[in-house]
Design a protein around this motif. Structure first.
Motif, PDB file in Angstrom:
ATOM      1  N   GLU A 132      45.760  19.822  53.722  1.00  0.00           N
ATOM      2  CA  GLU A 132      46.557  19.573  54.931  1.00  0.00           C
ATOM      3  C   GLU A 132      48.014  19.277  54.578  1.00  0.00           C
ATOM      4  O   GLU A 132      48.928  19.797  55.226  1.00  0.00           O
ATOM      5  CB  GLU A 132      45.960  18.411  55.740  1.00  0.00           C
ATOM      6  CG  GLU A 132      44.629  18.712  56.385  1.00  0.00           C
ATOM      7  CD  GLU A 132      43.444  18.637  55.406  1.00  0.00           C
ATOM      8  OE1 GLU A 132      42.399  19.182  55.749  1.00  0.00           O
ATOM      9  OE2 GLU A 132      43.584  18.058  54.307  1.00  0.00           O
ATOM     10  N   VAL A 169      49.893  22.471  53.460  1.00  0.00           N
ATOM     11  CA  VAL A 169      50.338  23.321  54.567  1.00  0.00           C
ATOM     12  C   VAL A 169      51.638  22.783  55.157  1.00  0.00           C
ATOM     13  O   VAL A 169      52.564  23.543  55.438  1.00  0.00           O
ATOM     14  CB  VAL A 169      49.231  23.439  55.650  1.00  0.00           C
ATOM     15  CG1 VAL A 169      49.755  24.119  56.897  1.00  0.00           C
ATOM     16  CG2 VAL A 169      48.036  24.195  55.081  1.00  0.00           C
ATOM     17  N   GLU A 200      55.701  24.623  54.729  1.00  0.00           N
ATOM     18  CA  GLU A 200      56.426  25.017  55.936  1.00  0.00           C
ATOM     19  C   GLU A 200      57.888  24.585  55.879  1.00  0.00           C
ATOM     20  O   GLU A 200      58.687  24.998  56.718  1.00  0.00           O
ATOM     21  CB  GLU A 200      55.752  24.419  57.182  1.00  0.00           C
ATOM     22  CG  GLU A 200      54.418  25.065  57.505  1.00  0.00           C
ATOM     23  CD  GLU A 200      53.693  24.399  58.663  1.00  0.00           C
ATOM     24  OE1 GLU A 200      54.090  23.266  59.064  1.00  0.00           O
ATOM     25  OE2 GLU A 200      52.724  24.995  59.155  1.00  0.00           O
ATOM     26  N   SER A 205      45.484  28.201  60.804  1.00  0.00           N
ATOM     27  CA  SER A 205      45.477  27.364  59.598  1.00  0.00           C
ATOM     28  C   SER A 205      44.633  28.039  58.512  1.00  0.00           C
ATOM     29  O   SER A 205      43.930  28.999  58.783  1.00  0.00           O
ATOM     30  CB  SER A 205      44.909  25.989  59.943  1.00  0.00           C
ATOM     31  OG  SER A 205      43.619  26.135  60.483  1.00  0.00           O
ATOM     32  N   PRO A 206      44.699  27.530  57.274  1.00  0.00           N
ATOM     33  CA  PRO A 206      43.888  28.119  56.199  1.00  0.00           C
ATOM     34  C   PRO A 206      42.404  28.131  56.555  1.00  0.00           C
ATOM     35  O   PRO A 206      41.898  27.222  57.214  1.00  0.00           O
ATOM     36  CB  PRO A 206      44.165  27.189  55.006  1.00  0.00           C
ATOM     37  CG  PRO A 206      45.514  26.635  55.278  1.00  0.00           C
ATOM     38  CD  PRO A 206      45.572  26.464  56.774  1.00  0.00           C
TER      39      PRO A 206
END
Length: 189
Positions: free
Chosen positions: A11, A14, A18, A106-107
């Motif tokens: 988390e 990610v 960004e 999301s992944p």
């Protein structure tokens, strides 16, 4: 005073990537650490397009699942200490029964059924071996490692590895029954 090393969760990774500092970087999360990955070259891109095209047509016609390209992110390992592993894959196939419905932004938190990595000269053998093990440990059943310079494909499963040359045919095995492409047709002339 000894400082403890801090690891990054999937988390947090990610959120970090960004940020503008990562706009021109290609990175993965390997056991809680951000690792720079090489950008692909034109031969890599041509092989990717060729093989992905074959897979996309087959999967679309068979309605068997989804093909993802371009370093689609997969969370391959979660760790209570934050040593998560999130890897991008050149090509990935996920069967419809394992990933029904819409794809997330999301992944992905499910290992692909098939993972394909196309090797560039800047790839490190040790990292590729580690990625193969991480994929197998996460539940990926079939891995194709494509070597454009050698014009070979090495197939990895939990039972071992087999290498195909340009005189062979690559098949989808139990994962994509009926899929076939001549190894020679994957590579640019």
């Amino acid at each position: 005073m000894v400082l403890e090393k801090q690891f990054i969760s999937a988390e947090d990774f990610v959120k970090i990537v960004e940020q503008p500092d990562y706009d021109n970087r290609n990175v993965e999360l390997v056991e809680g650490e951000i690792v720079d990955m090489p950008f692909p070259n034109p031969i890599h891109a041509a092989v990717l397009a060729s093989l992905a095209g074959e897979l996309i047509v087959f999967v679309k016609e068979s309605k068997s699942g989804r093909v993802l390209v371009g370093d689609a992110p997969f969370v391959l390992k979660r760790n209570a200490e934050g040593r998560d592993t999130l890897r991008g894959l050149d090509i990935a196939y996920i069967s419809a029964d394992r990933l029904p419905g819409k794809l997330p932004r999301s992944p992905l938190r499910v290992a692909p059924d098939l993972a394909v990595e196309i090797i560039s000269p800047s790839n490190k053998a040790g990292d590729i071996e580690k990625k193969i093990q991480q994929l197998l440990n996460a539940g990926t059943s079939l891995i194709w490692i494509v070597y454009p310079d050698l014009r070979t494909v090495t197939i990895h499963t939990v039972d071992g590895a087999t290498t195909l040359t340009v005189t062979d045919t690559l098949t989808g095995g139990d994962i994509l029954p009926g899929f076939e492409v001549r190894v020679a047709d994957i590579f640019p002339s």
